[in-house]
Design an enzyme around this catalytic site. Structure first.
Site, PDB file in Angstrom:
ATOM      1  N   GLU A   1     -10.608   6.122   2.282  1.00  0.00           N
ATOM      2  CA  GLU A   1     -10.868   5.375   3.702  1.00  0.00           C
ATOM      3  C   GLU A   1     -10.782   6.179   4.788  1.00  0.00           C
ATOM      4  OE1 GLU A   1      -8.921   1.393   6.342  1.00  0.00           O
ATOM      5  OE2 GLU A   1      -7.989   2.137   4.717  1.00  0.00           O
TER       6      GLU A   1
ATOM      7  N   GLU B   1       0.442  -1.067  -0.148  1.00  0.00           N
ATOM      8  CA  GLU B   1       0.338   0.162   0.056  1.00  0.00           C
ATOM      9  C   GLU B   1       1.239   1.121  -0.059  1.00  0.00           C
ATOM     10  OE1 GLU B   1      -2.721  -0.452   3.354  1.00  0.00           O
ATOM     11  OE2 GLU B   1      -2.619  -2.316   3.397  1.00  0.00           O
TER      12      GLU B   1
END
Length: 392
Positions: A307, A204
């Site tokens: 997110e 990520e």
């Protein structure tokens, strides 16, 4: 699209960070959990520091001998030889937006790290290793994970390419400094994944506005990622960010599986080659393929998007913002975006993802709108303000 000449924008005590995270899920090595090898970085100075630089915004950067960085605390990297650059540059990786000003980190005003070192952000408080980030579509596949690994208080606005054979991903990400409540975070990033359930591996990279004061297993705090770049401090604040109705700031991020020096087009072992991270025109470093199980080979899923963590302060939905804090229908200059979404195929070509699967946890709080055109390629707007009359 990016221009990095403006002043830094900060919000309260929270900063805007360039982040990366890896989740290897190699649970045991020689009968011991990998977490047992992870040491808390609470020392006054990192081991192997040859120079220290303090920035105007309070970041303290230790320039650490490249051979003594935390990556080598990983039990599978004890005898690892640093690879300074990929054996072969992949077609398309140079197409990431090159900007002579690139992103700016304020510690550069007070010095540079010497050759042979890498910049590490010094920790000044405790942090934990428990935070794990999973893209929302995978939440359906990893429902058996415990609440720490699959927290119900995470909300998403994202798109995903699934059931493929991917050698990497790229995107240009609009950068903001969203309002973030204490103990929460707001992220915009790329996930590159393989496996499922307790066998899930992930890479990520992106940015965060972090009310945790940058807690979690990010950046170089956890062993595994080998940094080779002396100019970019992962976890350090970056500047400037976009202005509502004003100039927009972007960063391009590429995660790509490089070919080994033994590569031939007709004979390529998918387990060869490390996963390289590029930010703007800068190769930052790599995740060695040897530390992964499923990502030792290729990725089978990619996600792009936002997110947040919603701890429901005051008994209602959080006011932590995602993206710019404005809904996608406000579009360019007001809503945050991802542009030039792409994936790498077996031939090292960058392809537009097709049949993307959108996922939005709570549209009244944060939403998403996709599109495609000749200028921005495959793109989407995303985000929102969180708590409101429609988001309780």
């Amino acid at each position: 699209m990016a221009d990095w000449n403006d002043k830094s924008i900060k919000l309260g005590d929270y900063k805007f960070f360039l982040i990366l995270l890896s989740h290897m899920l190699i649970t045991f090595v020689d009968g011991r959990g990998v977490d047992q090898f992870m040491k808390k970085r609470e020392l006054p100075m990192h081991e192997g520091t040859v120079k220290t630089i303090e920035s105007e915004d309070g970041d303290v950067i230790d320039c650490v001998d490249i051979r003594k960085q935390p990556a080598f605390n990983h039990p599978l990297l004890k005898n690892h030889t640093v690879q300074i650059k990929p054996h072969a540059q992949s077609r398309g990786i140079d197409e990431a937006e090159n900007n002579p000003n690139m992103l700016f980190q304020s510690w550069h005003k007070n010095g540079e790290c010497p050759e042979g070192t890498v910049p590490l952000l010094r920790r000044t408080q405790n942090f934990n290793h428990s935070r794990r980030s999973y893209p929302a579509f995978l939440h359906k596949k990893v429902a058996q994970l415990n609440d720490v690994n699959n927290p119900s208080n995470h909300e998403y606005a994202q798109v995903s390419a699934v059931d493929g054979n991917y050698y990497g991903a790229r995107a240009t990400i609009n950068v903001w400094n969203p309002l973030t409540n204490f103990g929460e975070l707001s992220i915009a990033q790329i996930w590159v994944l393989a496996g499922d359930g307790n066998e899930l591996n992930s890479l990520e990279a992106g940015w965060t506005s972090d009310g945790y004061q940058s807690t979690g297993c990010y950046n170089l705090d956890c062993p595994g990622f080998v940094q080779t770049n002396k100019n970019i401090a992962l976890g350090g604040s970056i500047e400037p960010v976009s202005k509502y109705g004003g100039e927009q700031r972007d960063i391009s991020i590429v995660i790509h599986k490089a070919r080994s020096n033994s590569y031939s087009h007709s004979h390529f072992n998918n387990n060869d080659g490390n996963w390289w991270l590029q930010v703007q025109d800068q190769l930052v470093g790599y995740w060695p393929s040897s530390i992964f199980t499923h990502l030792a080979g290729t990725s089978d899923a990619i996600s792009w998007g936002g997110e947040i963590v919603n701890n429901q302060p005051n008994g209602h939905h959080t006011s932590t913002q995602m993206g710019s804090g404005h809904f996608p229908n406000e579009a360019y200059g007001k809503a945050s975006y991802f542009t030039k979404l792409g994936y790498f195929d077996e031939g090292n070509n960058v392809k537009d993802p097709e049949n993307l699967e959108p996922f939005v946890t709570r549209p009244p709080c944060y939403d998403l709108r996709t599109g495609k055109d000749n200028k921005f390629g495959v793109f989407f707007y995303f985000g929102g303000p969180g708590y409101s009359a429609n988001c309780q």
